[in-house]
Design a protein around this motif. Structure first.
Motif, PDB file in Angstrom:
ATOM      1  N   UNK A  53       0.851  -1.183   0.000  1.00 31.99           N
ATOM      2  CA  UNK A  53       0.000   0.000   0.000  1.00 31.99           C
ATOM      3  C   UNK A  53       0.891   1.238   0.000  1.00 31.99           C
ATOM      4  N   UNK A  54       0.724   2.096  -0.993  1.00 34.93           N
ATOM      5  CA  UNK A  54       1.539   3.299  -1.105  1.00 34.93           C
ATOM      6  C   UNK A  54       1.008   4.347  -0.131  1.00 34.93           C
ATOM      7  N   UNK A  55       1.869   4.770   0.782  1.00 34.23           N
ATOM      8  CA  UNK A  55       1.498   5.766   1.779  1.00 34.23           C
ATOM      9  C   UNK A  55       1.936   7.165   1.361  1.00 34.23           C
ATOM     10  N   UNK A  56       3.035   7.246   0.628  1.00 31.48           N
ATOM     11  CA  UNK A  56       3.632   8.538   0.283  1.00 31.48           C
ATOM     12  C   UNK A  56       4.395   8.371  -1.021  1.00 31.48           C
ATOM     13  N   UNK A  57       4.233   9.307  -1.928  1.00 27.04           N
ATOM     14  CA  UNK A  57       4.947   9.262  -3.211  1.00 27.04           C
ATOM     15  C   UNK A  57       5.203  10.692  -3.652  1.00 27.04           C
ATOM     16  N   UNK A  58       6.456  11.089  -3.657  1.00 25.18           N
ATOM     17  CA  UNK A  58       6.796  12.457  -4.030  1.00 25.18           C
ATOM     18  C   UNK A  58       8.023  12.445  -4.933  1.00 25.18           C
ATOM     19  N   UNK A  59       8.003  13.326  -5.914  1.00 24.82           N
ATOM     20  CA  UNK A  59       9.105  13.417  -6.867  1.00 24.82           C
ATOM     21  C   UNK A  59       9.580  14.856  -6.936  1.00 24.82           C
ATOM     22  N   UNK A  60      10.910  15.033  -6.906  1.00 29.36           N
ATOM     23  CA  UNK A  60      11.519  16.349  -7.025  1.00 29.36           C
ATOM     24  C   UNK A  60      12.635  16.256  -8.056  1.00 29.36           C
ATOM     25  N   UNK A  61      12.839  17.344  -8.763  1.00 30.69           N
ATOM     26  CA  UNK A  61      13.925  17.344  -9.742  1.00 30.69           C
ATOM     27  C   UNK A  61      14.458  18.756  -9.901  1.00 30.69           C
ATOM     28  N   UNK A  62      15.677  18.817 -10.409  1.00 28.66           N
ATOM     29  CA  UNK A  62      16.270  20.090 -10.791  1.00 28.66           C
ATOM     30  C   UNK A  62      16.898  19.905 -12.164  1.00 28.66           C
TER      31      UNK A  62
END
Length: 67
Positions: free
Chosen positions: A26-35
């Motif tokens: 079960x996915x609780x948290x999914x975050x993506x960051x990029x530069x």
């Protein structure tokens, strides 16, 4: 098998494990960051009574931590 082959095999296995955990947990948290240089994705997944944090850098799984 040389060192580079072992590292490549480890990266493949870790990526497959991360995909499997994402599909069956079960996915609780999914975050993506990029530069301009790199992209980082952090996921937290509940699986078999534990929470795991999976860190991908540029689409490659580099760490799986049990919380």
């Amino acid at each position: 098998m040389n060192y580079a082959d072992k590292m490549e095999q480890e990266a493949r296995l870790m990526g497959r494990l991360a995909s499997w955990m994402e599909q069956h947990g079960q996915i609780l948290y999914d975050r993506q960051q990029s530069n301009a240089y790199t992209g980082v994705r952090i996921r937290e997944i509940a699986w078999r009574g534990h929470t795991y944090r999976i860190i991908d850098v540029d689409g490659m799984t580099c760490r799986i931590e049990r919380q």
